[in-house]
Design an enzyme around this catalytic site. Structure first.
Site, short mmCIF file in Angstrom:
data_model
loop_
_atom_site.label_atom_id
_atom_site.label_comp_id
_atom_site.label_asym_id
_atom_site.label_seq_id
_atom_site.Cartn_x
_atom_site.Cartn_y
_atom_site.Cartn_z
CG ASP A 16 42.97 35.93 -10.29
OD1 ASP A 16 43.62 34.88 -10.32
OD2 ASP A 16 42.78 36.56 -9.24
CG HIS A 207 41.61 40.46 -6.62
ND1 HIS A 207 41.28 40.34 -7.95
CD2 HIS A 207 42.15 39.27 -6.25
CE1 HIS A 207 41.63 39.13 -8.38
NE2 HIS A 207 42.15 38.46 -7.35
CB CYS A 240 47.56 33.00 -7.28
SG CYS A 240 49.26 33.55 -7.57
#
Length: 310
Positions: A16, A207, A240
């Site tokens: 990520d 998360h 993201c």
């Protein structure tokens, strides 16, 4: 009751954390960082993704990273997957732990992996079968568990229905994701607590992202509600590419300083900060960790400070 000493940090810098970086990180450098973090005592890592290389170029070499690691190292590492075929490819390369991820909201799941949520859920039993056949573990990872960049707030019941769905049986963990970092501690505590009630004996992981400055507070609320695993990235790196408005992950350094796990010492924290500074400098990314800045202060009477770098 779970305490900070009992919580497992999973550092997600190499998955990520790297998704939005403009500069690639060489495979050898990734392997070096894996070994440094594991050697420092970080319990678990997320080391890459089977997302299409043309869509997420910084992660295109994930299978090369997996191939370079030993079975003992891979036992503590996770690879992000979104389809049964991804699981097959990951385990064939040597991975034994996979994070099967899809979004609670259809709009984000379509933007992220090109299918409705129900299609991803329906494929999970096959993904579980592939992981188990290889002697591995598989997580259920639920992105956009709180808000979606396209649909807005997500109904908690939708999350609970997925966790309780028989098609998710066989997963070892449930990862609840605040993908956009828009949740607040009360929301996180409530949803994580409700997920824990229906998850059976699966571990609960949280998360979070620090977009609105709630990363550590949300993580501690998750721990108070039953989470035993927290995700973080060095220096708050990440975000993201398919979630407009998402910024970096909650900083691993900030989470560790708040939790004080048994393996963390001032010297280890200083090493983590040094590696973080070097990595972010290499990538041209800003430092978002308040703890990293604190470690570099001149408050010599405080044992967790290391002072400016020589």
């Amino acid at each position: 009751m779970t305490t900070g000493h009992d919580v497992i940090l999973r550092d997600v810098t190499l998955r990520d954390g790297l998704q939005l970086t403009g500069k690639p990180l060489p495979t050898g450098r990734k392997v070096e960082l894996v070994r440094a973090l594991l050697g420092a005592g970080v319990p678990e890592l997320e080391i890459g993704s089977l997302a299409r290389g043309d869509m997420v170029p910084p992660l295109a070499d994930t299978l090369d990273v997996v191939a370079a690691l030993t079975p003992e190292e891979l036992a503590r590492c996770w690879v992000w997957v979104a389809t049964p075929r991804h699981v097959q490819k990951a385990v064939a390369a040597g991975a034994r732990n996979v994070q099967y991820c899809f979004s609670v909201s259809d709009a984000h799941n379509n933007a992220n992996i090109g299918r409705d949520t129900e299609v991803s859920l329906a494929a999970m039993p096959q993904a579980v079968e592939h992981a188990r056949a290889a002697g591995g573990r598989i997580q259920l990872c639920l992105a956009t568990a709180f808000t979606c960049p396209f649909e807005g707030p997500v109904a908690p019941q939708r999350v609970l229905d997925i966790v309780a769905d028989p098609r998710t049986e066989g997963s070892c963990d449930v990862v609840v994701c605040d993908t956009l970092g828009q949740a607040v501690p009360a929301e996180v505590g409530s949803l994580v607590g409700r997920v824990a009630e229906v998850a059976g004996d699966r571990r609960i992981a949280f998360h979070g992202h620090d977009t609105w400055g709630q990363g550590v507070a949300n993580a501690l609320a998750a721990v108070g509600a039953g989470a035993t695993v927290l995700d973080g990235a060095l220096g708050g790196l990440g975000g993201c590419p398919f979630a407009p408005g998402a910024s970096g992950n909650t900083s691993s350094e900030d989470l560790l300083f708040a939790l004080r796990p048994h393996w963390l010492t001032p010297a280890v924290l200083a090493d983590l900060v040094t590696w973080s500074e070097d990595l972010l400098g290499e990538l041209g990314e800003p430092m978002r960790s308040a703890t990293a800045q604190g470690v570099r202060s001149r408050a010599a009477a405080f044992p967790w400070t290391a002072g400016p770098r020589a």
